[in-house]
Scaffold this motif. Sequence first.
Motif, PDB file in Angstrom:
ATOM      1  N   LEU A  22       0.835  -1.218   0.000  1.00  0.00           N
ATOM      2  CA  LEU A  22       0.000   0.000   0.000  1.00  0.00           C
ATOM      3  C   LEU A  22       0.867   1.265   0.000  1.00  0.00           C
ATOM      4  N   GLU A  23       1.976   1.213   0.714  1.00  0.00           N
ATOM      5  CA  GLU A  23       2.821   2.416   0.756  1.00  0.00           C
ATOM      6  C   GLU A  23       3.606   2.614  -0.546  1.00  0.00           C
ATOM      7  N   ASP A  27       4.045   4.081  -6.819  1.00  0.00           N
ATOM      8  CA  ASP A  27       4.989   3.446  -7.754  1.00  0.00           C
ATOM      9  C   ASP A  27       4.256   2.518  -8.732  1.00  0.00           C
ATOM     10  N   PHE A  28       3.303   1.748  -8.196  1.00  0.00           N
ATOM     11  CA  PHE A  28       2.568   0.835  -9.075  1.00  0.00           C
ATOM     12  C   PHE A  28       1.746   1.614 -10.111  1.00  0.00           C
ATOM     13  N   VAL A  56      -2.241   5.270   1.458  1.00  0.00           N
ATOM     14  CA  VAL A  56      -2.445   5.223   0.007  1.00  0.00           C
ATOM     15  C   VAL A  56      -2.465   6.646  -0.578  1.00  0.00           C
ATOM     16  N   GLU A  57      -3.181   7.549   0.096  1.00  0.00           N
ATOM     17  CA  GLU A  57      -3.228   8.938  -0.379  1.00  0.00           C
ATOM     18  C   GLU A  57      -1.818   9.531  -0.471  1.00  0.00           C
ATOM     19  N   THR A  58      -1.045   9.342   0.601  1.00  0.00           N
ATOM     20  CA  THR A  58       0.307   9.908   0.641  1.00  0.00           C
ATOM     21  C   THR A  58       1.171   9.343  -0.475  1.00  0.00           C
ATOM     22  N   SER A  59       1.074   8.037  -0.661  1.00  0.00           N
ATOM     23  CA  SER A  59       1.892   7.394  -1.691  1.00  0.00           C
ATOM     24  C   SER A  59       1.533   7.899  -3.091  1.00  0.00           C
ATOM     25  N   LEU A  60       0.233   8.046  -3.346  1.00  0.00           N
ATOM     26  CA  LEU A  60      -0.194   8.528  -4.667  1.00  0.00           C
ATOM     27  C   LEU A  60       0.191   9.992  -4.861  1.00  0.00           C
ATOM     28  N   GLN A  61      -0.041  10.794  -3.817  1.00  0.00           N
ATOM     29  CA  GLN A  61       0.250  12.226  -3.929  1.00  0.00           C
ATOM     30  C   GLN A  61       1.749  12.480  -4.117  1.00  0.00           C
ATOM     31  N   ALA A  62       2.566  11.632  -3.487  1.00  0.00           N
ATOM     32  CA  ALA A  62       4.020  11.788  -3.624  1.00  0.00           C
ATOM     33  C   ALA A  62       4.469  11.608  -5.077  1.00  0.00           C
ATOM     34  N   LYS A  63       3.662  10.858  -5.844  1.00  0.00           N
ATOM     35  CA  LYS A  63       3.995  10.649  -7.250  1.00  0.00           C
ATOM     36  C   LYS A  63       3.227  11.624  -8.153  1.00  0.00           C
ATOM     37  N   GLY A  64       2.582  12.610  -7.555  1.00  0.00           N
ATOM     38  CA  GLY A  64       1.950  13.655  -8.363  1.00  0.00           C
ATOM     39  C   GLY A  64       0.482  13.452  -8.675  1.00  0.00           C
ATOM     40  N   LEU A 166      -3.488  -4.844  -5.988  1.00  0.00           N
ATOM     41  CA  LEU A 166      -2.387  -4.727  -5.012  1.00  0.00           C
ATOM     42  C   LEU A 166      -2.856  -5.379  -3.726  1.00  0.00           C
ATOM     43  N   TYR A 167      -2.321  -6.578  -3.443  1.00  0.00           N
ATOM     44  CA  TYR A 167      -2.790  -7.327  -2.277  1.00  0.00           C
ATOM     45  C   TYR A 167      -1.742  -7.227  -1.181  1.00  0.00           C
TER      46      TYR A 167
END
Lengths: 367, 367
Positions: A22-23, A27-28, A56-64, A166-167
């Motif tokens: 999830l974190e 990247d995915f 999940v929000e943080t990970s997505l936002q970090a990639k723009g 993503l499991y």
Amino acid sequence: MRTLQVDLGERSYPIYIGGGLLEKAGDFFEQHQQSTKSPVLIVTDDHVAPKYLPVVETSLQAKGYRTVSKVVKAGEKSKSLDVYEEVMTTAIEGGLDRRSAVVALGGGVVGDLAGFVAATYMRGVTFVQMPTTILAHDSSVGGKVAVNHRLAKNMIGAFHQPEMVLYDVDSLQSLPPRDVRAGLSEMIKHGLIWDAAFADWCREHTADLLALDPEALGYGLTQGCSIKSQVVSVDERENGLRAILNLGHTLGHAIEAIGGYGEFLHGEAISIGMAAAAKLAVNRGRDPQIYKQTVSILSGFGLPTAMPAHLNEQDVIGAMMHDKKFKEQTMVFILPLAIGRVEIVSDVTLDEVRQVIAELKEEGQHV
Amino acid sequence: MRTLQVDLGERSYPIYIGGGLLEKAGDFFEQHQQSTKSPVLIVTDDHVAPKYLPVVETSLQAKGYRTVSKVVKAGEKSKSLDVYEEVMTTAIEGGLDRRSAVVALGGGVVGDLAGFVAATYMRGVTFVQMPTTILAHDSSVGGKVAVNHRLAKNMIGAFHQPEMVLYDVDSLQSLPPRDVRAGLSEMIKHGLIWDAAFADWCREHTADLLALDPEALGYGLTQGCSIKSQVVSVDERENGLRAILNLGHTLGHAIEAIGGYGEFLHGEAISIGMAAAAKLAVNRGRDPQIYKQTVSILSGFGLPTAMPAHLNEQDVIGAMMHDKKFKEQTMVFILPLAIGRVEIVSDVTLDEVRQVIAELKEEGQHV
């Protein structure tokens, strides 16, 4: 991390199974070339949100990626047209466009709901599954998405394959024991319909699975997803073989429906349904061991296999009549031939169903 | 009877265009090997039902089909999730199963609504279109089905191709003149985007078409369906070319939305939209004749081409923002290059849209 490819021609997709996924959501998304110009909608429930939504929000936002989130109430009642409309409102107000993705972060309910939104928002956008339950290992493979009608479960839906699954098995560690058991019910089902060795493995690893041992869980989920994807690859739109996945579901859905989708968990209801299917097979002349072994595996996991005494026979039959498996005035059942092998029969009579319900109520009184 | 085959691989289907087809509905069902064991749901509206529902019911029943009917209120407001749920209830209570067919007997609203029911009832059943309006010659080709969200039109939908289209031109004879004009708007559009000769033919046969001359109507509908099916065959799921069918729709949908889907008929709204697209093209340097010719054809049919003075510019822009054609912060428009040829542009600025709205309000004041 294990990667399993679900083979569906141009609609093929990977299932990634492992810890800490999830974190790495961003990247995915990048790896799958999802455009950062279009907002991403994350649908989740109020049990899952506090634990995993920020990750999940943080990970997505970090990639723009710009994200919008919709948190629904946990439970089957959120699989309604009303909640579906609310999610659509969030999608529109959040400015989702045709290149946007809808993420299901949660269990089967969130997956089905968000999946039906993805299938029908602007006539279909990208769908990403992030299951956080064991049960969802089943629903995340195969592309069946749906909401319930008050008269019957999963009546309104579509086939819509995800872009990826993503499991993150770390997310399973906080599941309550009842959800663990109910989730394993579908895993056992995959053994019962297709793979006797896997059914045996489940029985032998009952304790490890109930204790959420990461290695056992990783293997069991991969095996369960793999069996399901083999079946779905042969028959994506349920014209034939795919129906075997419905073992225990004809009766199971009826039990869920009359309990108002709240009293029984899906996995518990189909556990009773699988016991009923085995009993029905025996009543039709199959080896009585089939029933005994089925009940033995399921009850070893603490799953119910008897019909609750308070369920009215006529209500159960009535609910089955509305079910999709009631075709052209005959009743379709999946019945075991042996552990690991089933057949599809379409000539089950109401009397046979009544008899099995009565027998499974009897069983309940002996416990 | 004319037969037009829409070529979409395994989802190909025929459009039958001619007189007296509704009373032969049962024969067409038989010919298409629809099982008599599964009930048929007929969805229609309260304007169409008194005239044609008994004809279709009788014809189907004479061939052994059991029918259930749902009559909705005529008008765009029936393309709502609430009415969709009501139709689902009728389908479930009527015992429809996976082999059942859903029939749309009516215009575009009924077609879109019943089509979305067919696309999603039990994850998809057979769909049959029986259009009773001229406008429906457009919506009955291409498989786009949808309902409206209160924030934007056609936001919730699917692609679901019919099994066949029965276009009974006799049913058009009772259309009110305003519906005739509005319906011809989409027919003219097909000429404007694809076939200058057909656009000319429409202009030359304005009087015949408005008078519902059977020969002119039969030819015009076949030609209109044929152009649309050529476009859709190339691009079933609107990844590219298919977007040209949206000429006039970017602004048209916004005009419909702020009128509450009641003030303007769809054909009227897109007529204004087509005039606006032509004006926008001219503002970008195209031949001014394009705008003059577009307005000349449309106004010859009595269709509106000026922006109504009472529509607030900010409301129109706001409604466009919610539209599906507003992608990744830029506005997509279909603009004419000449009569019979268009281009898809995705860089239209808000200022350009504001200017065109103002210019088309000016035009209204000169009339």
